[in-house]
Design an enzyme around this catalytic site. Structure first.
Site, short mmCIF file in Angstrom:
data_model
loop_
_atom_site.label_atom_id
_atom_site.label_comp_id
_atom_site.label_asym_id
_atom_site.label_seq_id
_atom_site.Cartn_x
_atom_site.Cartn_y
_atom_site.Cartn_z
N ARG A 47 33.83 35.45 46.72
CA ARG A 47 34.33 35.85 45.39
C ARG A 47 34.20 37.36 45.20
O ARG A 47 35.08 37.99 44.62
CB ARG A 47 33.58 35.09 44.29
CG ARG A 47 34.00 33.62 44.25
CD ARG A 47 33.10 32.77 43.40
NE ARG A 47 33.03 33.25 42.05
CZ ARG A 47 31.90 33.28 41.32
NH1 ARG A 47 30.76 32.88 41.85
NH2 ARG A 47 31.94 33.71 40.10
N ARG A 84 26.39 27.01 38.82
CA ARG A 84 27.83 26.86 39.06
C ARG A 84 27.99 26.61 40.54
O ARG A 84 27.36 27.30 41.35
CB ARG A 84 28.52 28.17 38.70
CG ARG A 84 29.08 28.18 37.31
CD ARG A 84 29.63 29.52 36.96
NE ARG A 84 30.68 29.99 37.87
CZ ARG A 84 31.44 31.04 37.61
NH1 ARG A 84 31.27 31.72 36.49
NH2 ARG A 84 32.37 31.43 38.46
N ARG A 107 43.59 39.22 37.15
CA ARG A 107 42.80 39.46 38.35
C ARG A 107 43.67 39.97 39.49
O ARG A 107 43.14 40.28 40.56
CB ARG A 107 42.17 38.14 38.81
CG ARG A 107 40.68 38.00 38.47
CD ARG A 107 40.33 36.59 38.83
NE ARG A 107 38.97 36.33 39.18
CZ ARG A 107 38.11 35.71 38.38
NH1 ARG A 107 38.43 35.41 37.15
NH2 ARG A 107 36.92 35.40 38.81
N ARG A 125 21.85 32.76 38.80
CA ARG A 125 22.48 32.42 37.51
C ARG A 125 22.46 30.92 37.26
O ARG A 125 22.85 30.12 38.11
CB ARG A 125 23.94 32.91 37.52
CG ARG A 125 24.76 32.37 36.37
CD ARG A 125 25.98 33.19 36.11
NE ARG A 125 26.94 33.25 37.21
CZ ARG A 125 28.02 34.03 37.21
NH1 ARG A 125 28.25 34.84 36.19
NH2 ARG A 125 28.84 34.03 38.23
N LYS A 164 30.09 39.78 32.40
CA LYS A 164 31.27 39.64 31.52
C LYS A 164 31.05 38.54 30.47
O LYS A 164 31.32 38.74 29.30
CB LYS A 164 32.54 39.30 32.32
CG LYS A 164 32.97 40.36 33.31
CD LYS A 164 34.31 40.05 33.92
CE LYS A 164 34.35 38.76 34.74
NZ LYS A 164 33.57 38.83 35.98
P1 AMP Z 1 35.28 33.00 36.85
O1 AMP Z 1 34.50 32.07 35.98
O2 AMP Z 1 36.08 34.00 36.06
O3 AMP Z 1 34.43 33.66 37.91
O4 AMP Z 1 36.35 32.11 37.63
C1 AMP Z 1 35.97 31.04 38.48
C2 AMP Z 1 37.11 30.72 39.43
O5 AMP Z 1 38.28 30.31 38.68
C3 AMP Z 1 37.60 31.88 40.30
O6 AMP Z 1 36.79 32.07 41.46
C4 AMP Z 1 39.02 31.43 40.62
O7 AMP Z 1 39.03 30.41 41.60
C5 AMP Z 1 39.48 30.80 39.31
N1 AMP Z 1 40.08 31.81 38.42
C6 AMP Z 1 39.59 32.24 37.20
N2 AMP Z 1 40.40 33.17 36.68
C7 AMP Z 1 41.41 33.36 37.56
C8 AMP Z 1 42.56 34.21 37.59
N3 AMP Z 1 42.81 35.08 36.60
N4 AMP Z 1 43.39 34.12 38.65
C9 AMP Z 1 43.15 33.25 39.65
N5 AMP Z 1 42.07 32.45 39.71
C10 AMP Z 1 41.21 32.48 38.67
#
Ligand code: AMP
Length: 213
Positions: free
Chosen positions: A169, A158, A88, A127, A13
């Site tokens: 996740r 990360r 999400r 990554r 993404k």
């Molecule tokens: P990402 O970089 O999109 O994988 O997000 C990293 C982390 O941020 C996720 O594992 C969640 O803990 C939190 N997070 C990001 N976007 C959301 C969302 N839309 N709703 C809830 N938690 C989020």
């Protein structure tokens, strides 16, 4: 163009969002990036989000919806935006529709990038991201594992890309986010894209979809 980019962690993404942003000049709104920035700066939001992120769980809907609502109200979003990592959950998607309806707008296109699970885990575990310009790399394709080829910045993992957290996740995605595909299918805005190819090839298909709207 009001766009949502969806897909499990590791689908690509962020990489595709960079291509889209460069080609269509719309702001890239990543809730994950917003939370990581907040954690780094130890803001109130960051302190609230940290524990959930470290466990690979979702930050509560009311917190996440609140930051998106505020972000979409900003000037640079008035001509369009690309949401990455939001919504999400179904309540997040419903809240998003409500916020946009209040602005006389709606989601026009949802891109769903799909990739087999074993490929996702391989990508997540390999990554690295540039701490400076945020470019994402897969270690398998890098000679130099420490320095960003674009800006010379330092590459790092990360913290939530490690072992069990990465698996959590993926599970959270399957349980809480996958049902949204049906939500957007019913609204006839869903477009699925095979993400198990080289990034520029994936982007060519995305471009074809976006040219039609
Ligand atoms: P990402 O970089 O999109 O994988 O997000 C990293 C982390 O941020 C996720 O594992 C969640 O803990 C939190 N997070 C990001 N976007 C959301 C969302 N839309 N709703 C809830 N938690 C989020």
């Amino acid at each position: 163009m009001n766009l949502v980019i969806m897909g499990p962690p590791g689908a690509g993404k962020g990489t595709q969002a960079d291509f889209i942003k460069a080609a269509y000049k719309i702001p890239h709104i990543s809730t994950g990036d917003m939370f990581r920035e907040a954690v780094k700066n130890a803001t109130e939001l960051g302190l609230e989000a940290k524990g959930y992120m470290e466990a690979g769980k979702l930050v509560p809907d009311e917190v996440t919806i609140g930051i998106i609502k505020e972000r979409l109200g900003q000037d640079d979003c008035q001509e369009g935006f690309m949401l990455d990592g939001f919504p999400r959950t179904t309540p997040q998607a419903e809240a998003l529709d409500q916020v946009l309806a209040g602005m006389g707008r709606k989601i026009e296109v949802v891109l769903n990038i799909f990739v087999p699970r074993e490929v996702l885990l391989e990508r997540i575990l390999n990554r690295v991201t540039c701490n400076n310009c945020k470019t994402i790399y897969n270690l398998r394709f890098l000679d130099d594992h420490e320095t960003c080829a674009k800006c010379g910045g330092e590459l790092g993992y990360r913290s939530d890309d490690r072992g069990e957290i990465a698996k959590t996740r993926l599970e959270v995605y399957l349980e809480q986010t996958m049902p949204l595909l049906q939500y957007y299918q019913e609204r006839q805005v869903l477009n699925s894209v095979d993400g198990n190819r080289e990034a520029p090839e994936v982007f060519e298909e995305i471009r074809e979809i976006l040219e039609k709207i």
